[in-house]
Scaffold this motif. Structure first.
Motif, PDB file in Angstrom:
ATOM      1  N   VAL A  49       0.830  -1.212   0.000  1.00  0.00           N
ATOM      2  CA  VAL A  49       0.000   0.000   0.000  1.00  0.00           C
ATOM      3  C   VAL A  49       0.863   1.261   0.000  1.00  0.00           C
ATOM      4  O   VAL A  49       0.463   2.291  -0.555  1.00  0.00           O
ATOM      5  CB  VAL A  49      -0.960   0.007   1.211  1.00  0.00           C
ATOM      6  N   ASP A  50       2.053   1.182   0.635  1.00  0.00           N
ATOM      7  CA  ASP A  50       2.938   2.350   0.639  1.00  0.00           C
ATOM      8  C   ASP A  50       3.500   2.616  -0.759  1.00  0.00           C
ATOM      9  O   ASP A  50       3.653   3.774  -1.164  1.00  0.00           O
ATOM     10  CB  ASP A  50       4.089   2.146   1.627  1.00  0.00           C
ATOM     11  N   VAL A  51       3.815   1.537  -1.483  1.00  0.00           N
ATOM     12  CA  VAL A  51       4.284   1.709  -2.865  1.00  0.00           C
ATOM     13  C   VAL A  51       3.164   2.322  -3.708  1.00  0.00           C
ATOM     14  O   VAL A  51       3.397   3.219  -4.529  1.00  0.00           O
ATOM     15  CB  VAL A  51       4.737   0.351  -3.449  1.00  0.00           C
ATOM     16  N   GLN A  52       1.925   1.853  -3.471  1.00  0.00           N
ATOM     17  CA  GLN A  52       0.776   2.405  -4.204  1.00  0.00           C
ATOM     18  C   GLN A  52       0.643   3.903  -3.945  1.00  0.00           C
ATOM     19  O   GLN A  52       0.412   4.697  -4.875  1.00  0.00           O
ATOM     20  CB  GLN A  52      -0.493   1.673  -3.772  1.00  0.00           C
ATOM     21  N   LYS A  53       0.805   4.298  -2.672  1.00  0.00           N
ATOM     22  CA  LYS A  53       0.684   5.723  -2.336  1.00  0.00           C
ATOM     23  C   LYS A  53       1.753   6.551  -3.048  1.00  0.00           C
ATOM     24  O   LYS A  53       1.475   7.635  -3.566  1.00  0.00           O
ATOM     25  CB  LYS A  53       0.801   5.912  -0.820  1.00  0.00           C
ATOM     26  N   GLN A  54       2.993   6.036  -3.076  1.00  0.00           N
ATOM     27  CA  GLN A  54       4.070   6.780  -3.736  1.00  0.00           C
ATOM     28  C   GLN A  54       3.807   6.918  -5.233  1.00  0.00           C
ATOM     29  O   GLN A  54       4.074   7.957  -5.824  1.00  0.00           O
ATOM     30  CB  GLN A  54       5.409   6.076  -3.493  1.00  0.00           C
ATOM     31  N   ILE A  55       3.271   5.844  -5.816  1.00  0.00           N
ATOM     32  CA  ILE A  55       2.964   5.904  -7.251  1.00  0.00           C
ATOM     33  C   ILE A  55       1.847   6.907  -7.505  1.00  0.00           C
ATOM     34  O   ILE A  55       1.871   7.657  -8.490  1.00  0.00           O
ATOM     35  CB  ILE A  55       2.624   4.494  -7.767  1.00  0.00           C
ATOM     36  N   GLU A  56       0.867   6.956  -6.602  1.00  0.00           N
ATOM     37  CA  GLU A  56      -0.218   7.942  -6.761  1.00  0.00           C
ATOM     38  C   GLU A  56       0.303   9.361  -6.571  1.00  0.00           C
ATOM     39  O   GLU A  56      -0.237  10.308  -7.161  1.00  0.00           O
ATOM     40  CB  GLU A  56      -1.345   7.631  -5.779  1.00  0.00           C
ATOM     41  N   ASP A  57       1.330   9.520  -5.721  1.00  0.00           N
ATOM     42  CA  ASP A  57       1.949  10.847  -5.581  1.00  0.00           C
ATOM     43  C   ASP A  57       2.661  11.243  -6.874  1.00  0.00           C
ATOM     44  O   ASP A  57       2.638  12.411  -7.279  1.00  0.00           O
ATOM     45  CB  ASP A  57       2.951  10.840  -4.422  1.00  0.00           C
ATOM     46  N   ILE A  58       3.322  10.253  -7.509  1.00  0.00           N
ATOM     47  CA  ILE A  58       4.031  10.531  -8.766  1.00  0.00           C
ATOM     48  C   ILE A  58       3.029  10.794  -9.889  1.00  0.00           C
ATOM     49  O   ILE A  58       3.190  11.726 -10.674  1.00  0.00           O
ATOM     50  CB  ILE A  58       4.932   9.325  -9.137  1.00  0.00           C
ATOM     51  N   ARG A  59       1.980   9.954  -9.921  1.00  0.00           N
ATOM     52  CA  ARG A  59       0.990  10.055 -11.012  1.00  0.00           C
ATOM     53  C   ARG A  59      -0.397   9.942 -10.394  1.00  0.00           C
ATOM     54  O   ARG A  59      -0.934   8.848 -10.234  1.00  0.00           O
ATOM     55  CB  ARG A  59       1.233   8.941 -12.025  1.00  0.00           C
ATOM     56  N   PRO A  60      -1.015  11.085 -10.033  1.00  0.00           N
ATOM     57  CA  PRO A  60      -2.278  11.068  -9.275  1.00  0.00           C
ATOM     58  C   PRO A  60      -3.401  10.265  -9.920  1.00  0.00           C
ATOM     59  O   PRO A  60      -4.277   9.764  -9.218  1.00  0.00           O
ATOM     60  CB  PRO A  60      -2.647  12.558  -9.179  1.00  0.00           C
ATOM     61  N   ARG A  61      -3.389  10.113 -11.236  1.00  0.00           N
ATOM     62  CA  ARG A  61      -4.492   9.413 -11.887  1.00  0.00           C
ATOM     63  C   ARG A  61      -4.248   7.909 -12.008  1.00  0.00           C
ATOM     64  O   ARG A  61      -5.009   7.196 -12.660  1.00  0.00           O
ATOM     65  CB  ARG A  61      -4.740   9.999 -13.277  1.00  0.00           C
ATOM     66  N   ALA A  62      -3.214   7.415 -11.375  1.00  0.00           N
ATOM     67  CA  ALA A  62      -2.922   5.980 -11.435  1.00  0.00           C
ATOM     68  C   ALA A  62      -4.063   5.194 -10.803  1.00  0.00           C
ATOM     69  O   ALA A  62      -4.699   5.642  -9.850  1.00  0.00           O
ATOM     70  CB  ALA A  62      -1.616   5.673 -10.708  1.00  0.00           C
TER      71      ALA A  62
ATOM     72  N   LYS B 128      -6.205   2.682  -8.534  1.00  0.00           N
ATOM     73  CA  LYS B 128      -6.076   2.419  -7.102  1.00  0.00           C
ATOM     74  C   LYS B 128      -5.448   1.058  -6.804  1.00  0.00           C
ATOM     75  O   LYS B 128      -4.851   0.867  -5.757  1.00  0.00           O
ATOM     76  CB  LYS B 128      -7.450   2.507  -6.424  1.00  0.00           C
ATOM     77  N   LEU B 129      -5.607   0.109  -7.703  1.00  0.00           N
ATOM     78  CA  LEU B 129      -5.068  -1.236  -7.468  1.00  0.00           C
ATOM     79  C   LEU B 129      -3.918  -1.547  -8.425  1.00  0.00           C
ATOM     80  O   LEU B 129      -3.652  -2.707  -8.732  1.00  0.00           O
ATOM     81  CB  LEU B 129      -6.182  -2.273  -7.627  1.00  0.00           C
ATOM     82  N   LEU B 130      -3.244  -0.515  -8.894  1.00  0.00           N
ATOM     83  CA  LEU B 130      -2.197  -0.691  -9.895  1.00  0.00           C
ATOM     84  C   LEU B 130      -1.090  -1.624  -9.407  1.00  0.00           C
ATOM     85  O   LEU B 130      -0.728  -2.597 -10.079  1.00  0.00           O
ATOM     86  CB  LEU B 130      -1.604   0.680 -10.260  1.00  0.00           C
ATOM     87  N   VAL B 131      -0.545  -1.355  -8.231  1.00  0.00           N
ATOM     88  CA  VAL B 131       0.575  -2.155  -7.731  1.00  0.00           C
ATOM     89  C   VAL B 131       0.116  -3.583  -7.450  1.00  0.00           C
ATOM     90  O   VAL B 131       0.818  -4.551  -7.769  1.00  0.00           O
ATOM     91  CB  VAL B 131       1.174  -1.512  -6.466  1.00  0.00           C
ATOM     92  N   ALA B 132      -1.073  -3.731  -6.884  1.00  0.00           N
ATOM     93  CA  ALA B 132      -1.597  -5.072  -6.609  1.00  0.00           C
ATOM     94  C   ALA B 132      -1.719  -5.875  -7.903  1.00  0.00           C
ATOM     95  O   ALA B 132      -1.351  -7.057  -7.960  1.00  0.00           O
ATOM     96  CB  ALA B 132      -2.950  -4.971  -5.917  1.00  0.00           C
ATOM     97  N   ALA B 133      -2.227  -5.245  -8.958  1.00  0.00           N
ATOM     98  CA  ALA B 133      -2.382  -5.940 -10.238  1.00  0.00           C
ATOM     99  C   ALA B 133      -1.024  -6.352 -10.796  1.00  0.00           C
ATOM    100  O   ALA B 133      -0.873  -7.441 -11.365  1.00  0.00           O
ATOM    101  CB  ALA B 133      -3.113  -5.036 -11.223  1.00  0.00           C
ATOM    102  N   ARG B 134      -0.019  -5.490 -10.634  1.00  0.00           N
ATOM    103  CA  ARG B 134       1.307  -5.808 -11.179  1.00  0.00           C
ATOM    104  C   ARG B 134       1.980  -6.949 -10.421  1.00  0.00           C
ATOM    105  O   ARG B 134       2.555  -7.857 -11.023  1.00  0.00           O
ATOM    106  CB  ARG B 134       2.189  -4.557 -11.130  1.00  0.00           C
ATOM    107  N   THR B 135       1.904  -6.891  -9.088  1.00  0.00           N
ATOM    108  CA  THR B 135       2.621  -7.915  -8.317  1.00  0.00           C
ATOM    109  C   THR B 135       1.940  -9.275  -8.428  1.00  0.00           C
ATOM    110  O   THR B 135       2.594 -10.311  -8.284  1.00  0.00           O
ATOM    111  CB  THR B 135       2.731  -7.507  -6.838  1.00  0.00           C
ATOM    112  N   ARG B 136       0.628  -9.290  -8.665  1.00  0.00           N
ATOM    113  CA  ARG B 136      -0.067 -10.579  -8.808  1.00  0.00           C
ATOM    114  C   ARG B 136       0.311 -11.304 -10.101  1.00  0.00           C
ATOM    115  O   ARG B 136      -0.017 -12.476 -10.281  1.00  0.00           O
ATOM    116  CB  ARG B 136      -1.584 -10.374  -8.754  1.00  0.00           C
ATOM    117  N   GLN B 137       0.999 -10.615 -11.026  1.00  0.00           N
ATOM    118  CA  GLN B 137       1.428 -11.268 -12.265  1.00  0.00           C
ATOM    119  C   GLN B 137       2.630 -12.186 -12.047  1.00  0.00           C
ATOM    120  O   GLN B 137       2.957 -12.997 -12.915  1.00  0.00           O
ATOM    121  CB  GLN B 137       1.777 -10.207 -13.313  1.00  0.00           C
TER     122      GLN B 137
ATOM    123  N   LEU C  31      -0.032  -5.959 -17.791  1.00  0.00           N
ATOM    124  CA  LEU C  31      -1.414  -5.511 -17.936  1.00  0.00           C
ATOM    125  C   LEU C  31      -1.511  -4.026 -18.251  1.00  0.00           C
ATOM    126  O   LEU C  31      -2.529  -3.568 -18.765  1.00  0.00           O
ATOM    127  CB  LEU C  31      -2.193  -5.796 -16.639  1.00  0.00           C
ATOM    128  N   SER C  32      -0.457  -3.281 -17.939  1.00  0.00           N
ATOM    129  CA  SER C  32      -0.501  -1.840 -18.177  1.00  0.00           C
ATOM    130  C   SER C  32      -0.181  -1.545 -19.637  1.00  0.00           C
ATOM    131  O   SER C  32       0.573  -2.261 -20.291  1.00  0.00           O
ATOM    132  CB  SER C  32       0.492  -1.107 -17.278  1.00  0.00           C
TER     133      SER C  32
END
Length: 743
Positions: A444-457, A459-468, A596-597
């Motif tokens: 969740v902390d990685v997700q927050k940092q990514i949202e800080d970098i790109r606010p429109r990312a 919400k489950l971006l990191v979860a979707a990536r790591t589940r691959q 997936l991205s």
């Protein structure tokens, strides 16, 4: 009693003055007074007694005159005024009230005892009430105290005129309804009303959103300031209290069980049970909801018999400590307690104890952590002992939700966990803490940092990536799959990503993997700022240009770019002699480790893809034919023809030369219509397998194949047998040849 007092003594005069008159005091009081005088005579000689009495009386007379001059009022006069206000009042009313003042205490001017934290002026008993030491029937009252007493009596009379009911009368009626009720029942209930709060007429506290008529404590219950035993109740409040008692009696007749009795039985089953356990559980029932008889909330689609909160639990509106429970509900509570005790004997563990251990392992953990995890267990599913859902093909021992987690139906906060399940949860928490100590990063902390970098990312971006990440495969530290011949350090899925077995939302990532993900996101943002285009957006534009375009058409085309090669900006491979600007695969198309991205495309490359699609659509509108369709027609005319036949023929066309419509090179002196290589054959710049042919060129190619088959015939698999072309085909070919001759 018959012993004579000295002549002329004050005591004799006082006693003789009342000897023929009925004393307002009782016989016991008079006897006590005379006994006290006898003791005084026994202790002192008559002369000294007479002297002291005379001196004391003179001092009392002076004090009496002083107080009268200060407007103090005779108690007897106050009694008379009260009798005028309320005829029939007892003769000793004022005397009884003033005699309740105690030496050493502090009072307000109206005679009420001063509150402990009161900082205003207070009065002692002697300042409110003065009685001469030698006269039991002469009492003076402070003028303001007397006035307050008279005003309070007027208030008392006013309330009686408004039909207010004496509390003692309500008590009598309740004792008639329910013999054996405590003789202090009504007094106990009315004292529960609090100053400053608002109540309904039945004495219940007003709900927060209630807009109707409300009453203060003083409007419902008025207590005489000078008499704690004189209490008047609002007539409707009194009536509601009597009705509630009738309801109480009716429920008892229906075998409803006092909550206190259920508590006693539970304490017998489990002596260490909390004294307020049953009350705590039954208060969890909510008005407006439907329940089963055991107190659990009824499922939404339940069609059987349900009960309201009020049917299961009835609380006396005037007594929060008087609660009656439906007999079956009470029985269910007791049975649940027996089950609870049975599980404790089997070493089941309180969820709260597991929570405490986890907080000791990892201070700062949410105080609802264990509850949130165990609530994810679903009825009807099978689980391993650690709480993870059992795989479909698992043949070992599994556990139901109820075997791992048992909650009594009457208590949302008491939960027991299977001892092995609880132990597994604690072990997993130790593993979690160990990884945190190794600087693993919460997903969740990685997700927050990514949202800080790109606010429109997402919400489950990191979860979707790591589940691959897949079990059994090896990965580089950035999450990309390791090449087969890779000999460096590789990581398993579990080393890069550790999900908590009891919590699918708690995932820890290897610190370098997390850092690589964040760096990739920064790169993503940097390319977006440079105008790079999302591949999915290009896909959408192509769909608008050509709605029948295949799904993921752009992805298929861009994936043909190869690492290490040089390309032109339009994505075509660089010719050998080309010396201009070229681009690497990564410059034209960049993507993260997330399959997936969407990839990002160089803006000019994306524009070239769109332009190529427009050209493709334009040629289709001009009836250009797909080379693959021509190939299929030729294979139908001549089965066994090479599947690359048409491609080989069209590739012989050379740029810069002129051709006839049938694809043959135009003679040098030919003055008719000619065609360039590009007019006869157009190849998609981003897809070498997509080729369009001029419709007449394609028709000529098919026709030539038909002639070839017609003239050569078709030989069967049996030697010597020749299959003749059909008459229709012969006629079609002859007609075509005649037209060409005429031309």
């Amino acid at each position: 009693m018959n012993e004579q007092l000295p002549d002329g003594s004050a005591e004799e005069k006082n006693l003789s003055s009342v000897s023929g008159t009925p004393l307002p005091l009782g016989a016991g009081d008079l006897a006590e007074l005379l006994a006290e005088l006898q003791r005084m005579r026994d202790e002192k000689d008559p002369v000294s007694v007479e002297q002291e009495t005379r001196k004391g009386r003179e001092e009392a007379d002076r004090e009496y005159e002083r107080l009268l001059a200060a407007k103090w009022v005779l108690q007897a006069d106050v009694q008379k005024q009260i009798e005028e206000i309320r005829p029939g009042t007892t003769k000793m009313l004022v005397a009884k009230r003033t005699s309740r003042l105690e030496p050493g205490k502090k009072y307000l001017i109206n005679g009420m005892e001063a509150p402990k934290d009161y900082e205003g002026h207070t009065y002692s008993r002697e300042e409110l009430r003065w009685q001469p030491p030698h006269d039991l029937f002469t009492v003076l009252l402070h003028p303001e105290y007397a006035a307050a007493m008279i005003e309070d009596e007027k208030k008392y009379k006013e309330l009686l005129d408004k039909k207010y009911v004496p509390q003692v009368d309500v008590q009598k009626q309740i004792e008639e309804i329910r013999p054996g009720a405590s003789n202090k029942l009504v007094a106990t209930r009315t004292r529960q009303l609090k100053s400053g709060k608002r109540y309904l007429i039945n004495g219940k506290e007003t709900p927060k959103d209630y807009d109707g008529k409300t009453y203060s404590r003083e409007e419902l219950r008025w207590q005489h300031p000078h008499d704690p035993y004189t209490v008047l109740l609002h007539p409707e409040y009194a009536a509601a209290m009597i009705e509630a008692e009738k309801k109480h009696k009716k429920l008892l007749d229906k075998k409803y069980v006092p909550q206190d009795d259920v508590q006693k039985q539970i304490e017998e089953i489990r002596p260490e049970a909390a004294h307020g356990l049953v009350a705590f559980r039954t208060r969890q029932l909510k008005s407006g909801k439907k329940y089963l008889i055991n107190g659990t909330e009824a499922p939404k689609d339940y069609e059987g018999k349900t009960y309201s909160c009020e049917e299961l639990r009835w609380q006396h509106p005037h007594d929060k400590n008087t609660v009656l429970l439906h007999p079956e509900y009470a029985a269910a509570i007791i049975e649940a307690e027996k089950k609870y005790t049975e599980l404790l004997d089997k070493k089941y563990v309180l969820q709260a104890d597991v929570q405490r251990q986890i907080e000791e392992i990892r201070p700062g953990a949410s105080n609802l952590l264990v509850a949130q995890r165990t609530l994810r267990l679903k009825s009807g599913k099978k689980y391993l002992i650690n709480g993870m859902e059992a795989p479909k093909d698992y043949e070992g021992h599994t556990y139901s939700r109820e075997e791992l987690r048992w909650q009594p139906p009457h208590d949302l906060f008491t939960v027991l966990l299977h001892p092995e399940y609880a132990a597994a949860m604690i072990e997993d928490e130790k593993k979690y803490k160990e990884l945190l100590d190794k600087k693993y990063v919460p997903q969740v902390d990685v997700q927050k940092q990514i949202e800080d970098i790109r606010p429109r990312a997402a919400k489950l971006l990191v979860a979707a990536r790591t589940r691959q990440l897949k079990p059994g495969k090896k990965y580089l530290i950035n999450g990309m799959e390791a090449p087969k011949d890779y000999e460096g350090k590789a990581y398993s899925r579990e080393e890069l990503r550790w999900p908590h077995p009891q919590d699918p939302y708690t995932v820890l990532l290897h610190p370098e993997y997390a850092a690589a993900m964040i760096e990739a996101e920064k790169k993503w943002k940097e390319l977006l700022d440079k105008g790079y285009v999302l591949q999915t957006d290009v896909e959408k534009q192509i769909k608008k240009i050509r709605p029948r375009a295949g799904k993921h058409i752009v992805a298929r085309r861009t994936r043909r770019l190869e690492s290490g090669k040089k390309y032109l900006i339009n994505g075509t491979e660089v010719p050998e002699s080309y010396e201009g600007k070229t681009y690497l695969h990564e410059e034209l198309r960049w993507r993260t480790t997330d399959t997936l991205s969407s990839a990002l495309l160089h803006p000019e490359y994306a524009a070239a893809i769109i332009e190529a699609e427009k050209k493709y659509t334009e040629l289709l509108d001009k009836k250009y034919v797909l080379q693959a369709d021509v190939q299929r027609q030729i294979e139908e005319i001549r089965p066994g023809a090479s599947n690359l036949l048409v491609a080989q023929r069209t590739l012989r066309l050379k740029s810069g030369k002129k051709y006839l419509i049938n694809g043959t090179e135009a003679p040098k002196d030919y003055e008719g219509k000619t065609y360039s290589c590009e007019e006869l054959r157009w190849q998609h710049p981003h897809d070498k397998n997509t080729v369009l042919l001029h419709p007449e060129y394609a028709a000529a190619m098919v026709e030539a194949e038909r002639r070839f088959v017609l003239r050569m015939g078709a030989t069967s698999t049996t030697a010597g047998d020749v299959v003749s072309p059909s008459p229709a085909l012969e006629q079609q070919v002859e007609s075509k040849e005649q037209k060409e001759k005429e031309k």
